[in-house]
Enzyme design. Structure first.
Site, PDB file in Angstrom:
ATOM      1  N   ASP A 106       0.887  -1.161   0.000  1.00 56.48           N
ATOM      2  CA  ASP A 106       0.000   0.000   0.000  1.00 56.48           C
ATOM      3  C   ASP A 106       0.932   1.220   0.000  1.00 56.48           C
ATOM      4  O   ASP A 106       2.103   1.107   0.395  1.00 56.48           O
ATOM      5  CB  ASP A 106      -0.874  -0.053   1.259  1.00 56.48           C
ATOM      6  N   LEU A 107       0.443   2.369  -0.413  1.00 58.02           N
ATOM      7  CA  LEU A 107       1.320   3.552  -0.487  1.00 58.02           C
ATOM      8  C   LEU A 107       1.166   4.459   0.744  1.00 58.02           C
ATOM      9  O   LEU A 107       2.084   4.588   1.567  1.00 58.02           O
ATOM     10  CB  LEU A 107       1.004   4.332  -1.773  1.00 58.02           C
ATOM     11  N   ASP A 108      -0.038   5.052   0.871  1.00 53.12           N
ATOM     12  CA  ASP A 108      -0.257   6.025   1.948  1.00 53.12           C
ATOM     13  C   ASP A 108      -0.240   5.322   3.310  1.00 53.12           C
ATOM     14  O   ASP A 108      -1.033   4.423   3.557  1.00 53.12           O
ATOM     15  CB  ASP A 108      -1.611   6.722   1.754  1.00 53.12           C
TER      16      ASP A 108
ATOM     17  N   THR B  81       1.171  10.353   4.182  1.00 55.56           N
ATOM     18  CA  THR B  81       0.419  11.418   3.510  1.00 55.56           C
ATOM     19  C   THR B  81      -0.860  11.783   4.276  1.00 55.56           C
ATOM     20  O   THR B  81      -1.524  12.753   3.915  1.00 55.56           O
ATOM     21  CB  THR B  81       0.002  10.984   2.090  1.00 55.56           C
TER      22      THR B  81
ATOM     23  N   LYS C  80      -8.631   6.716   6.330  1.00 54.12           N
ATOM     24  CA  LYS C  80      -7.427   5.988   5.906  1.00 54.12           C
ATOM     25  C   LYS C  80      -7.801   4.779   5.054  1.00 54.12           C
ATOM     26  O   LYS C  80      -8.627   3.964   5.461  1.00 54.12           O
ATOM     27  CB  LYS C  80      -6.608   5.543   7.120  1.00 54.12           C
TER      28      LYS C  80
ATOM     29  N   SER D  53      -2.586   0.632  -4.350  1.00 59.22           N
ATOM     30  CA  SER D  53      -3.089   1.778  -3.584  1.00 59.22           C
ATOM     31  C   SER D  53      -4.399   2.319  -4.154  1.00 59.22           C
ATOM     32  O   SER D  53      -4.610   2.284  -5.368  1.00 59.22           O
ATOM     33  CB  SER D  53      -2.041   2.901  -3.615  1.00 59.22           C
ATOM     34  N   ALA D  54      -5.219   2.873  -3.251  1.00 60.40           N
ATOM     35  CA  ALA D  54      -6.466   3.509  -3.677  1.00 60.40           C
ATOM     36  C   ALA D  54      -6.220   4.892  -4.273  1.00 60.40           C
ATOM     37  O   ALA D  54      -7.090   5.458  -4.931  1.00 60.40           O
ATOM     38  CB  ALA D  54      -7.389   3.652  -2.459  1.00 60.40           C
TER      39      ALA D  54
ATOM     40  N   LYS E  64     -10.921  -1.222  -1.659  1.00 64.16           N
ATOM     41  CA  LYS E  64     -10.640  -2.134  -0.551  1.00 64.16           C
ATOM     42  C   LYS E  64     -11.815  -2.035   0.432  1.00 64.16           C
ATOM     43  O   LYS E  64     -12.308  -0.921   0.603  1.00 64.16           O
ATOM     44  CB  LYS E  64      -9.348  -1.725   0.163  1.00 64.16           C
TER      45      LYS E  64
ATOM     46  N   GLU F 155       0.228  -3.356   4.604  1.00 64.24           N
ATOM     47  CA  GLU F 155      -0.928  -2.450   4.726  1.00 64.24           C
ATOM     48  C   GLU F 155      -0.996  -1.765   6.079  1.00 64.24           C
ATOM     49  O   GLU F 155      -0.591  -2.340   7.089  1.00 64.24           O
ATOM     50  CB  GLU F 155      -2.211  -3.263   4.569  1.00 64.24           C
ATOM     51  N   ASP F 156      -1.546  -0.553   6.106  1.00 68.11           N
ATOM     52  CA  ASP F 156      -1.758   0.130   7.386  1.00 68.11           C
ATOM     53  C   ASP F 156      -3.256   0.291   7.708  1.00 68.11           C
ATOM     54  O   ASP F 156      -3.585   0.867   8.738  1.00 68.11           O
ATOM     55  CB  ASP F 156      -1.088   1.516   7.397  1.00 68.11           C
TER      56      ASP F 156
HETATM   57  C1  BG6 Z   1      -5.618   6.073   0.214  1.00 67.69           C
HETATM   58  C2  BG6 Z   1      -5.593   6.961   1.437  1.00 67.69           C
HETATM   59  O1  BG6 Z   1      -4.380   5.480   0.008  1.00 67.69           O
HETATM   60  O2  BG6 Z   1      -5.959   6.854  -0.947  1.00 67.69           O
HETATM   61  C3  BG6 Z   1      -6.940   7.675   1.589  1.00 67.69           C
HETATM   62  O3  BG6 Z   1      -5.339   6.174   2.581  1.00 67.69           O
HETATM   63  C4  BG6 Z   1      -7.243   8.456   0.308  1.00 67.69           C
HETATM   64  O4  BG6 Z   1      -6.897   8.521   2.705  1.00 67.69           O
HETATM   65  C5  BG6 Z   1      -7.213   7.507  -0.882  1.00 67.69           C
HETATM   66  O5  BG6 Z   1      -8.531   9.060   0.417  1.00 67.69           O
HETATM   67  C6  BG6 Z   1      -7.485   8.216  -2.207  1.00 67.69           C
HETATM   68  O6  BG6 Z   1      -6.435   9.090  -2.465  1.00 67.69           O
HETATM   69  P1  BG6 Z   1      -6.400  10.205  -3.593  1.00 67.69           P
HETATM   70  O7  BG6 Z   1      -4.958  10.612  -3.608  1.00 67.69           O
HETATM   71  O8  BG6 Z   1      -6.827   9.561  -4.872  1.00 67.69           O
HETATM   72  O9  BG6 Z   1      -7.336  11.283  -3.177  1.00 67.69           O
HETATM   73 MG    MG Z   2      -2.753   3.148   3.604  1.00 65.68          MG
END
Ligand code: BG6
Ligand code: MG
Length: 218
Positions: free
Chosen positions: A8-10, A16, A44, A113-114, A144, A168-169
């Site tokens: 996962d990224l964030d 972030t 998150k 990542s989302a 997810k 993952e977090d």
């Molecule tokens: C996830 C974050 O990785 O991405 C969420 O944990 C965030 O907080 C989601 O809303 C979507 O991110 P973005 O950058 O497309 O707005």
């Molecule tokens: Mg995350």
């Protein structure tokens, strides 16, 4: 046998969440909505649109699809002001070292990542070349805990789901990994401890081979 590591990224590679918070907070202040750091925890791992829907729920508000899109776009513009200033120093401790060693040992690596801003964030951190596959919010239609993002990452790595392990977090992300038949290592966020197969506080001084064996229950 584990051959692929999906991150996962964030919250796993970079923190972030603070920038998401500042951007949502600025938007909420403009709209006269309540939004605090505890509310931010609920966002998150959650998609951008779903995040705003949660904020609307907290404030007992309803909005048309069109307005939701409009405000999500405004939030993202504010968020990008922070992301465009992101530097390599903000990589979470030990991440680059862990990744380098794992790749040297032959593990394939992917992002799952989302975030629709994943590519930009990875470029700002100068680590986009350390991934064999990048599956982000632009490439999936199911959020997810649906396993789509991780299943697509495994496919792009040319591996079976069972040959991949997820870092993952968020609880939704851990459940997504399990839904895809993958083991999940929880990172940083103590809330995921009871859901994941193994938990680490961060990547500093972590040996990838030992970690993978522990997550596999060996
Ligand atoms: C996830 C974050 O990785 O991405 C969420 O944990 C965030 O907080 C989601 O809303 C979507 O991110 P973005 O950058 O497309 O707005
Ligand atoms: Mg995350």
């Amino acid at each position: 046998m584990i051959r692929g590591l999906i991150f996962d990224l964030d919250g796993v590679i970079v923190d972030t969440a603070k920038y998401h918070f500042l951007a949502w907070k600025k938007l909420c202040d403009q709209l006269g909505f309540k939004f605090d750091i505890n509310d931010n925890e609920l966002l998150k791992g959650v998609s951008r649109v779903r995040s705003f829907e949660i904020i609307l729920d907290i404030n007992g508000q309803k909005m048309s699809e069109e307005k939701i899109q409009k405000y999500c776009t405004i939030k993202n513009k504010i968020y990008l002001e922070y992301i465009n200033r992101l530097t390599e120093d903000e990589l979470l401790p030990g991440v680059k070292d862990f990744m380098t060693k794992a790749r040297d040992k032959g593990y394939k690596t992917a992002i799952g990542s989302a975030s629709k801003n994943s590519l930009l964030i990875l470029e700002r951190l100068h680590i986009h070349e350390m991934f064999d596959a990048i599956i982000d919010g632009n490439k999936v239609s199911n959020a997810k805990p649906d396993p789509e993002v991780f299943v697509k990452a495994a496919q792009e790595l040319g591996l079976q789901n069972s040959e991949c392990i997820v870092f993952e977090d968020s609880v939704a992300g851990i459940v997504a990994a399990h839904n895809g038949g993958m083991k999940a290592i929880g990172v940083g966020n103590a809330e995921v401890q009871s859901y994941c197969d193994y938990f680490i506080k961060g990547f500093s001084n972590i040996d990838e081979c030992v970690l993978i064996k522990k997550a596999e229950g060996e």
